[in-house]
Design a protein around this motif. Structure first.
Motif, short mmCIF file in Angstrom:
data_model
loop_
_atom_site.label_atom_id
_atom_site.label_comp_id
_atom_site.label_asym_id
_atom_site.label_seq_id
_atom_site.Cartn_x
_atom_site.Cartn_y
_atom_site.Cartn_z
N TRP A 22 0.62 -1.59 0.63
CA TRP A 22 0.03 -0.13 -0.04
C TRP A 22 1.04 1.45 0.27
N GLN A 23 0.69 2.36 -0.85
CA GLN A 23 1.28 3.33 -0.99
C GLN A 23 0.03 4.59 -0.73
N LYS A 24 0.82 5.75 -0.15
CA LYS A 24 -0.16 6.62 0.33
C LYS A 24 0.66 8.12 -0.58
N SER A 25 -0.32 9.49 -0.12
CA SER A 25 0.33 10.01 -0.94
C SER A 25 1.58 11.18 -0.18
N ARG A 26 2.46 11.46 -0.52
CA ARG A 26 2.92 12.38 0.22
C ARG A 26 2.41 13.66 1.10
N ARG A 27 1.21 13.97 0.36
CA ARG A 27 0.84 14.68 1.08
C ARG A 27 -0.72 14.35 2.28
N SER A 28 0.00 13.00 2.35
CA SER A 28 -1.00 12.94 3.72
C SER A 28 -0.72 12.87 4.87
N ASN A 29 -1.60 13.50 5.55
CA ASN A 29 -1.19 13.82 7.35
C ASN A 29 -1.01 12.93 8.03
N SER A 30 -0.49 13.22 10.21
CA SER A 30 -0.29 11.82 10.72
C SER A 30 -1.19 11.92 10.90
N GLN A 31 -2.70 12.18 10.70
CA GLN A 31 -3.74 11.69 11.36
C GLN A 31 -4.03 10.94 9.94
N ASN A 33 -5.20 11.00 7.43
CA ASN A 33 -6.89 11.24 6.77
C ASN A 33 -6.32 11.63 4.63
N CYS A 34 -6.13 9.99 4.52
CA CYS A 34 -5.15 9.78 2.88
C CYS A 34 -6.79 8.55 2.51
N VAL A 35 -6.14 8.35 1.60
CA VAL A 35 -6.02 6.74 0.60
C VAL A 35 -5.16 6.26 0.26
N GLU A 36 -4.98 5.12 -0.19
CA GLU A 36 -4.03 4.12 -0.11
C GLU A 36 -4.11 3.43 -1.53
N ILE A 37 -3.08 3.42 -1.80
CA ILE A 37 -3.51 2.25 -3.50
C ILE A 37 -2.18 1.60 -3.21
N ALA A 38 -2.77 0.53 -4.19
CA ALA A 38 -1.73 -1.50 -4.39
C ALA A 38 -1.94 -1.61 -5.05
N GLU A 39 -0.87 -1.50 -6.78
CA GLU A 39 -1.11 -2.35 -7.67
C GLU A 39 -1.20 -4.43 -7.46
N LEU A 40 -2.35 -4.52 -7.98
CA LEU A 40 -3.10 -6.02 -7.41
C LEU A 40 -2.16 -6.73 -8.88
N PRO A 41 -1.69 -8.03 -9.77
CA PRO A 41 -1.90 -8.71 -10.48
C PRO A 41 -2.68 -8.50 -11.08
#
Length: 86
Positions: A22-31, A33-41
């Motif tokens: 899973w990867q978050k945006s660098r703009r995600s904050n410490s709380q 408040n962000c979505v995460e994405i992951a590449e799947l097969p």
């Protein structure tokens, strides 16, 4: 660990995507408040709420994610983060 190659369903528990990175945006904050994405097969992309990592994952095709990202870059969704004029 490899991801399972079974079919992925929208709303499936993110914990069922074993080995997803899973990867978050660098703009995600410490709380978280962000979505995460992951590449799947097979080129699919999973998205989850970072505050509920065990919760549901939405599964998208690469063209769907591309349309979202390019639309965001073009400003199509700026009204969602700009102050309301009402």
């Amino acid at each position: 660990m490899m991801l399972q190659t079974n079919a992925y369903d929208n709303g499936m528990p993110a914990t069922g995507l074993h080995g997803a990175r899973w990867q978050k945006s660098r703009r995600s904050n410490s709380q978280g408040n962000c979505v995460e994405i992951a590449e799947l097969p097979g080129g699919r992309i999973a998205m989850r709420n970072s505050r509920h990592p065990e919760g549901p994952a939405l599964i998208y095709t690469r063209p769907e994610i591309e349309a979202l990202i390019l639309g965001a870059k073009d400003g199509d969704f700026d009204h969602l983060i700009a102050p309301s004029s009402n």
